[in-house]
Write a protein that holds these residues in place. Structure first.
Motif, PDB file in Angstrom:
ATOM      1  N   MET A  65       0.831  -1.208   0.000  1.00 29.21           N
ATOM      2  CA  MET A  65       0.000   0.000   0.000  1.00 29.21           C
ATOM      3  C   MET A  65       0.860   1.250   0.000  1.00 29.21           C
ATOM      4  O   MET A  65       0.627   2.183  -0.775  1.00 29.21           O
ATOM      5  CB  MET A  65      -0.922   0.007   1.227  1.00 29.21           C
ATOM      6  CG  MET A  65      -2.017  -1.023   1.188  1.00 29.21           C
ATOM      7  SD  MET A  65      -2.920  -1.138   2.761  1.00 29.21           S
ATOM      8  CE  MET A  65      -3.609   0.515   2.906  1.00 29.21           C
ATOM      9  N   THR A  71      -4.692   3.789  -0.762  1.00 27.24           N
ATOM     10  CA  THR A  71      -5.314   3.855   0.555  1.00 27.24           C
ATOM     11  C   THR A  71      -6.413   2.807   0.715  1.00 27.24           C
ATOM     12  O   THR A  71      -7.102   2.793   1.715  1.00 27.24           O
ATOM     13  CB  THR A  71      -5.899   5.253   0.818  1.00 27.24           C
ATOM     14  OG1 THR A  71      -6.830   5.554  -0.227  1.00 27.24           O
ATOM     15  CG2 THR A  71      -4.798   6.300   0.843  1.00 27.24           C
ATOM     16  N   TRP A  88      -5.930   4.192   6.267  1.00 27.55           N
ATOM     17  CA  TRP A  88      -4.905   5.175   5.980  1.00 27.55           C
ATOM     18  C   TRP A  88      -5.145   6.344   6.909  1.00 27.55           C
ATOM     19  O   TRP A  88      -6.287   6.704   7.204  1.00 27.55           O
ATOM     20  CB  TRP A  88      -5.001   5.637   4.521  1.00 27.55           C
ATOM     21  CG  TRP A  88      -4.079   6.763   4.221  1.00 27.55           C
ATOM     22  CD1 TRP A  88      -2.788   6.670   3.827  1.00 27.55           C
ATOM     23  CD2 TRP A  88      -4.371   8.150   4.331  1.00 27.55           C
ATOM     24  NE1 TRP A  88      -2.257   7.912   3.676  1.00 27.55           N
ATOM     25  CE2 TRP A  88      -3.207   8.857   3.980  1.00 27.55           C
ATOM     26  CE3 TRP A  88      -5.482   8.884   4.704  1.00 27.55           C
ATOM     27  CZ2 TRP A  88      -3.129  10.241   3.980  1.00 27.55           C
ATOM     28  CZ3 TRP A  88      -5.411  10.263   4.705  1.00 27.55           C
ATOM     29  CH2 TRP A  88      -4.242  10.918   4.345  1.00 27.55           C
ATOM     30  N   SER A  89      -4.069   6.937   7.397  1.00 26.87           N
ATOM     31  CA  SER A  89      -4.202   8.137   8.222  1.00 26.87           C
ATOM     32  C   SER A  89      -2.966   9.003   8.054  1.00 26.87           C
ATOM     33  O   SER A  89      -1.885   8.523   7.724  1.00 26.87           O
ATOM     34  CB  SER A  89      -4.388   7.778   9.705  1.00 26.87           C
ATOM     35  OG  SER A  89      -3.222   7.191  10.231  1.00 26.87           O
ATOM     36  N   SER A  90      -3.152  10.287   8.287  1.00 22.14           N
ATOM     37  CA  SER A  90      -2.016  11.207   8.223  1.00 22.14           C
ATOM     38  C   SER A  90      -1.339  11.339   9.580  1.00 22.14           C
ATOM     39  O   SER A  90      -0.217  11.830   9.672  1.00 22.14           O
ATOM     40  CB  SER A  90      -2.486  12.586   7.738  1.00 22.14           C
ATOM     41  OG  SER A  90      -3.468  13.096   8.620  1.00 22.14           O
ATOM     42  N   THR A  96      -9.132   0.726  10.995  1.00 20.23           N
ATOM     43  CA  THR A  96      -9.440  -0.243   9.942  1.00 20.23           C
ATOM     44  C   THR A  96     -10.793  -0.889  10.226  1.00 20.23           C
ATOM     45  O   THR A  96     -11.302  -0.813  11.343  1.00 20.23           O
ATOM     46  CB  THR A  96      -8.394  -1.377   9.852  1.00 20.23           C
ATOM     47  OG1 THR A  96      -8.510  -2.212  10.992  1.00 20.23           O
ATOM     48  CG2 THR A  96      -6.984  -0.862   9.725  1.00 20.23           C
ATOM     49  N   THR A 111       1.684  -1.380  10.338  1.00 23.00           N
ATOM     50  CA  THR A 111       1.591   0.010   9.908  1.00 23.00           C
ATOM     51  C   THR A 111       2.891   0.363   9.219  1.00 23.00           C
ATOM     52  O   THR A 111       3.972   0.100   9.750  1.00 23.00           O
ATOM     53  CB  THR A 111       1.376   0.957  11.104  1.00 23.00           C
ATOM     54  OG1 THR A 111       0.126   0.632  11.723  1.00 23.00           O
ATOM     55  CG2 THR A 111       1.365   2.406  10.675  1.00 23.00           C
ATOM     56  N   ASN A 116       2.501   9.417   1.456  1.00 21.07           N
ATOM     57  CA  ASN A 116       1.226  10.113   1.644  1.00 21.07           C
ATOM     58  C   ASN A 116       0.562   9.804   2.989  1.00 21.07           C
ATOM     59  O   ASN A 116      -0.612  10.050   3.170  1.00 21.07           O
ATOM     60  CB  ASN A 116       0.273   9.786   0.487  1.00 21.07           C
ATOM     61  CG  ASN A 116      -0.058   8.309   0.400  1.00 21.07           C
ATOM     62  OD1 ASN A 116       0.669   7.465   0.905  1.00 21.07           O
ATOM     63  ND2 ASN A 116      -1.154   7.991  -0.253  1.00 21.07           N
ATOM     64  N   TYR A 118       0.262   7.146   6.723  1.00 24.26           N
ATOM     65  CA  TYR A 118       0.428   5.838   7.354  1.00 24.26           C
ATOM     66  C   TYR A 118      -0.601   4.858   6.795  1.00 24.26           C
ATOM     67  O   TYR A 118      -1.789   5.159   6.745  1.00 24.26           O
ATOM     68  CB  TYR A 118       0.251   5.953   8.871  1.00 24.26           C
ATOM     69  CG  TYR A 118       1.308   6.785   9.530  1.00 24.26           C
ATOM     70  CD1 TYR A 118       2.466   6.210  10.022  1.00 24.26           C
ATOM     71  CD2 TYR A 118       1.157   8.161   9.645  1.00 24.26           C
ATOM     72  CE1 TYR A 118       3.448   6.976  10.631  1.00 24.26           C
ATOM     73  CE2 TYR A 118       2.127   8.935  10.246  1.00 24.26           C
ATOM     74  CZ  TYR A 118       3.270   8.341  10.734  1.00 24.26           C
ATOM     75  OH  TYR A 118       4.236   9.113  11.326  1.00 24.26           O
ATOM     76  N   HIS A 119      -0.134   3.689   6.414  1.00 24.64           N
ATOM     77  CA  HIS A 119      -0.986   2.654   5.838  1.00 24.64           C
ATOM     78  C   HIS A 119      -1.102   1.518   6.848  1.00 24.64           C
ATOM     79  O   HIS A 119      -0.088   0.982   7.298  1.00 24.64           O
ATOM     80  CB  HIS A 119      -0.387   2.157   4.524  1.00 24.64           C
ATOM     81  CG  HIS A 119      -0.196   3.266   3.537  1.00 24.64           C
ATOM     82  ND1 HIS A 119      -1.148   3.585   2.601  1.00 24.64           N
ATOM     83  CD2 HIS A 119       0.809   4.151   3.368  1.00 24.64           C
ATOM     84  CE1 HIS A 119      -0.734   4.611   1.882  1.00 24.64           C
ATOM     85  NE2 HIS A 119       0.458   4.969   2.338  1.00 24.64           N
TER      86      HIS A 119
END
Length: 125
Positions: A65, A71, A88-90, A96, A111, A116, A118-119
């Motif tokens: 990812m 995302t 996904w988060s910044s 999830t 994680t 872009n 955190y996946h």
């Protein structure tokens, strides 16, 4: 108890000393399951056992990812998992699907930080 002596307690040691292990960088995947369990405990849900196969697959999916900048679900096999939740988060908040679901006993979580954000991947069975 220092970091070295806490490692010998395995999963229990990770659950109790998860923060120290994450900072030291050894068992980061197991610490993700600890983080999932902390979130679940706040909602009165039972803990999930860390499953090494699911953790390895979750790590692969999170890397996929992050490297592709997606995302959503990265596709591919779920292995022995019954369900996959991705997020996904910044700000590195683990979010999830299946995070608050009952009926599961084991999990793998990962994680990975990408360009872009955190996946997050959570595999449960």
């Amino acid at each position: 108890m220092n970091f070295r002596s806490s490692r010998r307690y395995g999963v229990l040691g990770v659950a109790i000393f998860g923060f120290a292990l994450a900072v030291a960088g050894s068992s980061a995947d197991a610490c993700e399951v600890c983080r999932v369990n902390q979130i679940r405990a706040r909602s009165g849900l039972p803990q999930l056992a860390a499953d090494p196969q699911l953790m390895a697959l979750a790590q692969q999916k999170a890397h996929a990812m992050a490297s592709r900048g997606i995302t959503g679900h990265p596709g591919g096999s779920l292995g022995t998992a019954r369900a996959e939740g991705v997020g996904w988060s910044s700000n590195n908040q683990f979010r999830t699907c299946f995070l608050y679901s009952g009926g599961f006993r084991a999990a793998g979580a990962a994680t990975v930080r990408g360009p872009n954000g955190y996946h997050h991947v959570l595999l449960v069975r």
